[in-house]
Design a protein around this motif. Structure first.
Motif, PDB file in Angstrom:
ATOM      1  N   ILE A 252       2.744   7.652  10.333  1.00 39.48           N
ATOM      2  CA  ILE A 252       1.858   7.457   9.183  1.00 39.48           C
ATOM      3  C   ILE A 252       2.570   6.596   8.140  1.00 39.48           C
ATOM      4  O   ILE A 252       3.769   6.751   7.906  1.00 39.48           O
ATOM      5  CB  ILE A 252       1.495   8.811   8.536  1.00 39.48           C
ATOM      6  N   VAL A 253       1.823   5.704   7.505  1.00 45.42           N
ATOM      7  CA  VAL A 253       2.337   4.904   6.391  1.00 45.42           C
ATOM      8  C   VAL A 253       1.569   5.278   5.132  1.00 45.42           C
ATOM      9  O   VAL A 253       0.335   5.345   5.145  1.00 45.42           O
ATOM     10  CB  VAL A 253       2.185   3.395   6.661  1.00 45.42           C
ATOM     11  N   VAL A 254       2.307   5.553   4.057  1.00 44.74           N
ATOM     12  CA  VAL A 254       1.686   5.785   2.750  1.00 44.74           C
ATOM     13  C   VAL A 254       2.104   4.627   1.852  1.00 44.74           C
ATOM     14  O   VAL A 254       3.296   4.396   1.637  1.00 44.74           O
ATOM     15  CB  VAL A 254       2.120   7.123   2.131  1.00 44.74           C
ATOM     16  N   VAL A 255       1.134   3.897   1.349  1.00 43.94           N
ATOM     17  CA  VAL A 255       1.406   2.709   0.539  1.00 43.94           C
ATOM     18  C   VAL A 255       1.347   3.041  -0.950  1.00 43.94           C
ATOM     19  O   VAL A 255       0.439   3.730  -1.414  1.00 43.94           O
ATOM     20  CB  VAL A 255       0.397   1.587   0.857  1.00 43.94           C
ATOM     21  N   ALA A 256       2.360   2.556  -1.683  1.00 43.19           N
ATOM     22  CA  ALA A 256       2.335   2.545  -3.145  1.00 43.19           C
ATOM     23  C   ALA A 256       2.010   1.095  -3.534  1.00 43.19           C
ATOM     24  O   ALA A 256       2.829   0.205  -3.279  1.00 43.19           O
ATOM     25  CB  ALA A 256       3.680   2.956  -3.721  1.00 43.19           C
ATOM     26  N   PRO A 257       0.822   0.831  -4.090  1.00 44.91           N
ATOM     27  CA  PRO A 257       0.431  -0.561  -4.367  1.00 44.91           C
ATOM     28  C   PRO A 257       1.124  -1.134  -5.606  1.00 44.91           C
ATOM     29  O   PRO A 257       0.499  -1.729  -6.472  1.00 44.91           O
ATOM     30  CB  PRO A 257      -1.082  -0.466  -4.579  1.00 44.91           C
ATOM     31  N   SER A 258       2.421  -0.946  -5.693  1.00 51.27           N
ATOM     32  CA  SER A 258       3.202  -1.375  -6.860  1.00 51.27           C
ATOM     33  C   SER A 258       4.654  -1.525  -6.440  1.00 51.27           C
ATOM     34  O   SER A 258       5.010  -1.217  -5.297  1.00 51.27           O
ATOM     35  CB  SER A 258       3.112  -0.331  -7.974  1.00 51.27           C
TER      36      SER A 258
ATOM     37  N   PRO B 150       6.492  10.767  12.044  1.00 51.56           N
ATOM     38  CA  PRO B 150       7.246  10.193  10.918  1.00 51.56           C
ATOM     39  C   PRO B 150       6.304   9.630   9.851  1.00 51.56           C
ATOM     40  O   PRO B 150       5.220   9.123  10.158  1.00 51.56           O
ATOM     41  CB  PRO B 150       8.058   9.067  11.571  1.00 51.56           C
ATOM     42  N   ILE B 151       6.727   9.729   8.593  1.00 50.39           N
ATOM     43  CA  ILE B 151       5.952   9.179   7.475  1.00 50.39           C
ATOM     44  C   ILE B 151       6.851   8.231   6.694  1.00 50.39           C
ATOM     45  O   ILE B 151       7.956   8.609   6.291  1.00 50.39           O
ATOM     46  CB  ILE B 151       5.453  10.289   6.536  1.00 50.39           C
ATOM     47  N   THR B 152       6.402   7.018   6.497  1.00 49.96           N
ATOM     48  CA  THR B 152       7.165   6.044   5.726  1.00 49.96           C
ATOM     49  C   THR B 152       6.346   5.601   4.517  1.00 49.96           C
ATOM     50  O   THR B 152       5.119   5.703   4.512  1.00 49.96           O
ATOM     51  CB  THR B 152       7.528   4.807   6.566  1.00 49.96           C
ATOM     52  N   VAL B 153       7.042   5.106   3.504  1.00 47.72           N
ATOM     53  CA  VAL B 153       6.393   4.607   2.290  1.00 47.72           C
ATOM     54  C   VAL B 153       6.633   3.110   2.189  1.00 47.72           C
ATOM     55  O   VAL B 153       7.747   2.638   2.403  1.00 47.72           O
ATOM     56  CB  VAL B 153       6.941   5.319   1.034  1.00 47.72           C
ATOM     57  N   GLU B 154       5.594   2.368   1.879  1.00 43.77           N
ATOM     58  CA  GLU B 154       5.698   0.918   1.688  1.00 43.77           C
ATOM     59  C   GLU B 154       5.241   0.568   0.276  1.00 43.77           C
ATOM     60  O   GLU B 154       4.279   1.147  -0.229  1.00 43.77           O
ATOM     61  CB  GLU B 154       4.822   0.164   2.698  1.00 43.77           C
ATOM     62  N   ASN B 155       5.929  -0.377  -0.357  1.00 42.87           N
ATOM     63  CA  ASN B 155       5.515  -0.885  -1.666  1.00 42.87           C
ATOM     64  C   ASN B 155       4.787  -2.205  -1.472  1.00 42.87           C
ATOM     65  O   ASN B 155       5.284  -3.106  -0.796  1.00 42.87           O
ATOM     66  CB  ASN B 155       6.723  -1.094  -2.570  1.00 42.87           C
ATOM     67  N   LYS B 156       3.588  -2.306  -2.059  1.00 43.48           N
ATOM     68  CA  LYS B 156       2.773  -3.517  -1.957  1.00 43.48           C
ATOM     69  C   LYS B 156       2.303  -3.909  -3.352  1.00 43.48           C
ATOM     70  O   LYS B 156       1.163  -3.665  -3.749  1.00 43.48           O
ATOM     71  CB  LYS B 156       1.567  -3.265  -1.054  1.00 43.48           C
ATOM     72  N   PRO B 157       3.217  -4.498  -4.169  1.00 47.68           N
ATOM     73  CA  PRO B 157       2.849  -4.818  -5.553  1.00 47.68           C
ATOM     74  C   PRO B 157       1.905  -6.008  -5.665  1.00 47.68           C
ATOM     75  O   PRO B 157       1.780  -6.812  -4.735  1.00 47.68           O
ATOM     76  CB  PRO B 157       4.208  -5.131  -6.188  1.00 47.68           C
ATOM     77  N   GLY B 158       1.265  -6.086  -6.828  1.00 46.65           N
ATOM     78  CA  GLY B 158       0.423  -7.248  -7.114  1.00 46.65           C
ATOM     79  C   GLY B 158      -0.885  -6.873  -7.786  1.00 46.65           C
ATOM     80  O   GLY B 158      -1.670  -6.101  -7.229  1.00 46.65           O
TER      81      GLY B 158
ATOM     82  N   ALA C 155      -1.759  -5.028 -14.643  1.00 52.75           N
ATOM     83  CA  ALA C 155      -2.346  -6.254 -15.167  1.00 52.75           C
ATOM     84  C   ALA C 155      -3.136  -6.016 -16.455  1.00 52.75           C
ATOM     85  O   ALA C 155      -3.534  -4.883 -16.745  1.00 52.75           O
ATOM     86  CB  ALA C 155      -3.265  -6.866 -14.109  1.00 52.75           C
ATOM     87  N   PRO C 156      -3.374  -7.082 -17.235  1.00 52.80           N
ATOM     88  CA  PRO C 156      -4.202  -6.944 -18.439  1.00 52.80           C
ATOM     89  C   PRO C 156      -5.556  -6.330 -18.101  1.00 52.80           C
ATOM     90  O   PRO C 156      -6.188  -6.707 -17.112  1.00 52.80           O
ATOM     91  CB  PRO C 156      -4.347  -8.391 -18.915  1.00 52.80           C
TER      92      PRO C 156
ATOM     93  N   SER D 105       2.418  -7.900 -18.688  1.00 60.07           N
ATOM     94  CA  SER D 105       2.274  -7.036 -17.514  1.00 60.07           C
ATOM     95  C   SER D 105       3.400  -7.272 -16.506  1.00 60.07           C
ATOM     96  O   SER D 105       3.875  -8.395 -16.336  1.00 60.07           O
ATOM     97  CB  SER D 105       0.927  -7.286 -16.832  1.00 60.07           C
ATOM     98  N   TYR D 106       3.803  -6.191 -15.860  1.00 59.01           N
ATOM     99  CA  TYR D 106       4.819  -6.224 -14.802  1.00 59.01           C
ATOM    100  C   TYR D 106       4.260  -5.534 -13.561  1.00 59.01           C
ATOM    101  O   TYR D 106       3.296  -4.766 -13.643  1.00 59.01           O
ATOM    102  CB  TYR D 106       6.100  -5.515 -15.265  1.00 59.01           C
ATOM    103  N   ASP D 107       4.858  -5.825 -12.415  1.00 58.46           N
ATOM    104  CA  ASP D 107       4.410  -5.215 -11.160  1.00 58.46           C
ATOM    105  C   ASP D 107       5.042  -3.836 -10.988  1.00 58.46           C
ATOM    106  O   ASP D 107       5.970  -3.649 -10.210  1.00 58.46           O
ATOM    107  CB  ASP D 107       4.746  -6.109  -9.963  1.00 58.46           C
TER     108      ASP D 107
END
Length: 354
Positions: A58-64, A90-98, A188-189, A215-217
């Motif tokens: 499983i992948v859990v995404v943090a969109p930041s 297994p569970i992994t975390v991915e960061n996907k900023p934007g 973001a604004p 703003s920052y990611d």
């Protein structure tokens, strides 16, 4: 005896016996044991055997970026599910900023459905879809809301060496010159951190359009900018500030909750205590793809409820200054519809609606 009957009569009798036998079978006569239907209490077991989800990691995404509220939430969920062995994969975390989550959601909602990729989010999933500038065509209706897990609150912070020690003095300076200070946030604004940042100013009679917001990611990058002296003020979620308060690196001037929080923020007054009628509830939840399979949805319905009831999870809530606010998938869906209306009204008041 049968010898006394004509041959055609014997045939007719046999045919009649066969017909009666077939009719009896069709009307509910007992079937052979090996063909017997399973008892009704065997049905749940049969259904459980039919579902093989999950069959892969499983992948859990943090969109930041790393360090903010989404990142902390995703990693805590993965940590507890792994430590408690609640999920056998297994569970992994991915960061996907934007774009305060908008970039990831566009990719997620328009791409191939993947029941093995979940993501965490909060009010920006609504805000990005409702705001006028830089808005996203995608929102929570393009996903499957699985559960709300926690709630947090907005906070206004400054560096430890800042001259400001309370919200009122900061707002008075902003009122005299809205361009005097630069405020940072990890979105973001028009998105969540921006609303957290400008809401007290707006409630204090300051034109929110004149405030300088950068703003920052992710909250981690925004905190780094504050500590580095690149910005004057930070608007973010209260829970992400804990370690910096304990380390003496920042001062939290106010929290946007109805009552004071606990832990390292127990002495921080609310905005209302300081004469600013502002609250900002930052709920956090976990989502799956739209049209998620019934097996996968039921699996997460069951396991996220168990997560919420687990003592390991409760300890993590306390450690992170999060409040438990669990809502099941159905309850979460209803709540999101209500929140959508509230945020639409807030953006309209700020002139930022679509």
């Amino acid at each position: 005896m049968f010898n006394l009957l004509p041959r055609h009569s014997i045939k007719m009798m046999l045919a009649g016996i066969l017909a009666v036998s077939l009719t009896a079978c069709a009307s509910g006569a007992p079937k052979p044991k090996e063909a017997a239907a399973p008892k009704s209490n065997d049905a749940p077991a049969a259904a459980a055997e039919a579902s093989k989800y999950p069959e892969k990691p499983i992948v859990v995404v943090a969109p930041s970026g790393a360090g903010g509220g989404w990142d902390m939430t995703a990693r805590t969920i993965a940590k507890v599910l792994t430590e408690t062995k609640a999920v056998g994969k297994p569970i992994t975390v991915e960061n996907k900023p934007g774009g305060g989550g908008a970039v990831f959601l566009a990719e997620y909602a328009s791409g191939k459905k993947d029941d093995y990729k979940l993501f965490v989010s909060s009010p920006p999933i609504l805000i990005n879809n409702l705001k006028k500038e830089g808005n996203s065509p995608f929102g929570y209706k393009n996903t499957t809301p699985l559960a709300q897990l926690t709630k947090d609150f907005g906070a206004i912070a400054v560096s430890a060496n800042s001259k400001y020690n309370d919200l009122k003095s900061l707002l008075n300076d902003l009122k005299a010159d809205p361009t005097k200070l630069t405020i940072a946030g990890g979105s973001a604004p028009g998105s969540m951190d921006h609303l957290v940042s400008i809401l007290p100013a707006y409630k204090y009679g300051i034109d929110p359009k004149k405030i300088k917001y950068v703003s920052y990611d992710g909250g981690g990058e925004a905190l780094t900018a504050l500590l580095g002296g690149n910005v004057d003020v930070l608007g973010t979620d209260a829970s992400s500030l804990d370690q910096y308060v304990k380390a003496g690196k920042i001062k939290v001037l106010a929290v946007a909750s109805a009552q004071r929080l606990g832990g390292s923020l127990k002495d921080v007054p609310t905005m209302k205590e300081q004469g600013v009628d502002a609250e900002f509830n930052i709920w956090r939840g976990i989502f799956g793809p739209k049209d998620m399979s019934a097996d996968a949805k039921k699996y997460w319905d069951d396991n996220l409820k168990k997560l919420n009831d687990n003592d390991v999870w409760k300890k993590e809530l306390q450690a992170n200054n999060w409040e438990s606010d669990f809502k099941s998938s159905a309850e979460f869906n209803t709540f999101l519809g209500q929140q959508e209306k509230l945020i639409q009204d807030m953006l309209t008041a700020l002139g930022m609606q679509k």
